[in-house]
Design a protein around this motif. Structure first.
Motif, PDB file in Angstrom:
ATOM      1  N   VAL A 186     -47.506  20.957  19.824  1.00 29.66           N
ATOM      2  CA  VAL A 186     -46.377  20.755  18.918  1.00 29.66           C
ATOM      3  C   VAL A 186     -45.482  21.989  18.906  1.00 29.66           C
ATOM      4  O   VAL A 186     -44.249  21.881  18.914  1.00 29.66           O
ATOM      5  N   ASN A 206     -50.931  14.835  22.666  1.00 25.74           N
ATOM      6  CA  ASN A 206     -51.014  16.192  22.159  1.00 25.74           C
ATOM      7  C   ASN A 206     -51.884  17.051  23.075  1.00 25.74           C
ATOM      8  O   ASN A 206     -52.986  16.639  23.457  1.00 25.74           O
ATOM      9  N   PRO A 229     -51.576  19.007  14.375  1.00 28.40           N
ATOM     10  CA  PRO A 229     -51.194  19.635  15.654  1.00 28.40           C
ATOM     11  C   PRO A 229     -52.357  20.234  16.422  1.00 28.40           C
ATOM     12  O   PRO A 229     -52.245  20.477  17.634  1.00 28.40           O
TER      13      PRO A 229
END
Length: 300
Positions: free
Chosen positions: A231, A188, A286
């Motif tokens: 995301v 991420n 996220p």
């Protein structure tokens, strides 16, 4: 053609020198024949990757033990790929652990990677598990496959290294047959943990224009061929108009990974694994989660 593996790489900018990679691939093939697979893998980490003996031994054990880890994934979130009626393509297959795991279950496997050196290792590893892989050196942005030719695509920790991420997604759509399954994973961009490729905190929270300079300043390392996605950015790439039905999930850190952590890091990971199961916390993953998976199907 090296070790019966075609070199189909086009003239795209990438993180490795292609001529040097071809020479290392020939050396890897010779070393496998002479000293065995484990010795060849260790030599790659020592020579090509510049690791000391201790780290090279550790990474070699990771590669050889990675097939078991991939078996767990094949029984879990990647099960739709295993159950697909047709060939499985892995983009960025590296030394071939996932291909070996899939081949051991009777699947037809195809592997494409930018590194011919690792493809030599992948051929031997997959063959040890009873498979006959179809391998090619190529780029994710220009896959050497025909349209609608595979039933499933797996690509783990690859999209962040691709030069043209839009082209990469377009290629997934092109070679995957209608209704076919795809499964990706990637770190991420907005993670509270250090950036995994350079081990530097806070890289993803900076504007793109500052990330490479920040990494160079803090770690004196290049950050040219790494572009972690948020995301939101990933969902945009796999948007409905492009023909994907995509899901994004943040998984817990696997138990196999925890065994390699130091005690303080393991404690933090256990707390993280507890947090990702809380429904309210999932809404905020996220913005701090470590990594995520993207999976789904191409529309019929």
């Amino acid at each position: 053609m090296i070790h019966d593996i075609p070199d189909l790489r086009v003239a795209l900018e990438c993180w490795i020198d292609l001529d040097e990679d071809r020479q290392r691939a020939r050396e890897a093939a010779d070393r496998v024949s002479r000293d065995g697979l484990e010795s060849a893998i260790r030599h790659i980490f020592r020579s090509s990757r510049g690791m000391d003996e201790k780290k090279a031994d550790y990474r070699t054990r990771q590669v050889l033990g990675g097939v078991e880890k991939c078996q767990v994934q094949c029984s879990g979130w990647l099960r739709p790929a295993i159950d697909a009626n047709g060939a499985i393509l892995e983009i960025g297959c590296g030394p071939g652990q996932l291909l070996a795991a899939a081949a051991s279950r009777g699947c037809e496997v195809i592997g494409v990677d930018v590194s011919m050196e690792w493809l030599v290792i992948a051929r031997h590893l997959v063959e040890q598990y009873g498979g006959s892989p179809k391998l090619a050196a190529g780029f994710a942005e220009q896959l050497p496959l025909t349209d609608d030719s595979v039933a499933a695509i797996i690509s783990l920790d690859v999209i962040e290294h691709v030069g043209d991420q839009n082209a990469y997604v377009d290629e997934l759509k092109r070679v995957l047959r209608p209704g076919g399954f795809f499964g990706l994973s990637t770190p991420n961009r907005y993670s509270l943990s250090p950036e995994p490729h350079v081990n530097v905190w806070g890289v993803g929270y900076l504007p793109r224009s500052l990330q490479a300079r920040y990494v160079k300043l803090v770690k004196n390392q290049s950050y040219t061929f790494t572009r972690l996605l948020s995301v939101r950015e990933t969902k945009k790439l796999f948007s409905q108009p492009k023909g994907f039905a995509a899901n994004v999930t943040f998984p817990a850190i696997p138990e196999q990974e925890l065994s390699n952590f130091t005690l303080p890091r393991k404690r933090l990971a256990l707390i993280y694994n507890w947090l990702v199961e809380i429904p309210l916390v999932k809404l905020f993953l996220p913005f701090f989660g470590a990594y995520y998976r993207v999976w789904g199907n191409v529309k019929n």
